[in-house]
Design an enzyme around this catalytic site. Sequence first.
Site, PDB file in Angstrom:
ATOM      1  N   LEU A  94       0.954  -1.134  -0.205  1.00 30.27           N
ATOM      2  CA  LEU A  94      -0.108  -0.007   0.000  1.00 30.27           C
ATOM      3  C   LEU A  94       0.918   1.312   0.052  1.00 30.27           C
ATOM      4  O   LEU A  94       1.797   1.220   0.596  1.00 30.27           O
ATOM      5  CB  LEU A  94      -0.661   0.179   1.310  1.00 30.27           C
ATOM      6  CG  LEU A  94      -1.917  -1.057   1.178  1.00 30.27           C
ATOM      7  CD1 LEU A  94      -2.621  -1.010   2.407  1.00 30.27           C
ATOM      8  CD2 LEU A  94      -2.807  -1.145   0.149  1.00 30.27           C
ATOM      9  N   LEU A 142      -6.929   4.837   7.336  1.00 30.14           N
ATOM     10  CA  LEU A 142      -6.700   3.350   6.729  1.00 30.14           C
ATOM     11  C   LEU A 142      -5.303   3.095   6.579  1.00 30.14           C
ATOM     12  O   LEU A 142      -4.536   3.939   5.694  1.00 30.14           O
ATOM     13  CB  LEU A 142      -7.683   3.145   5.698  1.00 30.14           C
ATOM     14  CG  LEU A 142      -7.739   1.494   5.239  1.00 30.14           C
ATOM     15  CD1 LEU A 142      -8.283   0.690   6.453  1.00 30.14           C
ATOM     16  CD2 LEU A 142      -8.496   1.430   3.942  1.00 30.14           C
ATOM     17  N   ASP A 143      -4.774   2.233   7.345  1.00 27.98           N
ATOM     18  CA  ASP A 143      -3.423   1.786   7.291  1.00 27.98           C
ATOM     19  C   ASP A 143      -2.336   2.910   7.316  1.00 27.98           C
ATOM     20  O   ASP A 143      -1.141   2.554   6.717  1.00 27.98           O
ATOM     21  CB  ASP A 143      -3.266   0.948   5.840  1.00 27.98           C
ATOM     22  CG  ASP A 143      -4.216  -0.186   5.911  1.00 27.98           C
ATOM     23  OD1 ASP A 143      -4.222  -0.794   6.806  1.00 27.98           O
ATOM     24  OD2 ASP A 143      -4.407  -0.576   4.882  1.00 27.98           O
ATOM     25  N   GLU A 144      -2.672   3.765   7.835  1.00 30.18           N
ATOM     26  CA  GLU A 144      -1.695   5.030   8.058  1.00 30.18           C
ATOM     27  C   GLU A 144      -1.389   5.273   9.469  1.00 30.18           C
ATOM     28  O   GLU A 144      -0.854   6.433   9.697  1.00 30.18           O
ATOM     29  CB  GLU A 144      -2.196   6.305   7.403  1.00 30.18           C
ATOM     30  CG  GLU A 144      -2.434   5.991   5.846  1.00 30.18           C
ATOM     31  CD  GLU A 144      -2.752   7.245   5.205  1.00 30.18           C
ATOM     32  OE1 GLU A 144      -2.619   8.257   5.756  1.00 30.18           O
ATOM     33  OE2 GLU A 144      -2.989   7.373   4.044  1.00 30.18           O
TER      34      GLU A 144
END
Length: 290
Positions: A202, A233-235
Amino acid sequence: MTPHPEYILTLSCHDQRGIVHRVSGFLATHGCNIIDSAQFGDAESQLFFMRMHFAAEDPAVTDGDLRSDFAAFCQELGMTGQLHDARRKPRVMLMVSKIGHCLNDLLFRYRSGLLPVEIPAIVSNHMDFYQLAASYNIPFHHLPLAAGADEATKLAQEARILDLMDTHQVDLVVLARYMQILSPGLCEAMRGKAINIHHSFLPSFKGAKPYAQAHKRGVKLIGATAHFVTSDLDEGPIIEQDVERVDHAMDAETLSAIGRDVECVVLARAVKWFVEHRVLQNGDKTVVFN
């Protein structure tokens, strides 16, 4: 002879001279002996971080005295600090969907004594791993969420997750490949006590079959990232990452197998460091005393 109680002290504050001296002095005057210590001063944020493992050797100083005096000490010096019982195993709730390698790895490490935790519950939106949970004698909670469920249904399901966290006095939630996007409200409720794992492609390889996408692009490194859960999200703040080299001779299935191994190792490290109180948040980053 009864062993002395042991604690882990963690703190953060504005960086200034004399912090280590003051903290060491506080422990000495309370009859404590330092076993190991680590500290870091961040020149960029101007914050200071510390982790100390110590034994309380004076029987006249009770646990309550030590905790109340430490709270007053932190308030006086403008510190954010915690005292953790070093012998207490944190309570960890695992969440999973239909991909089970990380769940299986964490359960094996738990059963083998490699991961010092208690696991009071496993939560899933599918039934795939209820037998695995039963083999470890861990309650399995099936909280289904149909594809395309409306917001009210999602929030009701998340309310049950929060109820389980409260009922089981959960210290950490681990998203061991739990493939649902959490609402901002749930992310906020879990702030600082929920860890997620994802492949490190990602944002280059979003969506389904990331390893197939990576294979098509001819990547030379694959990896995984464990991070705190946030509404971005995903950070969230990164706790641990690792990579493995791959080459042109490997197909997408091989890349996927290697990726699963990396994900397991990275997530296990992050969880272990968290429950050993080695991870301190520093804004959008972390300090990890490993």
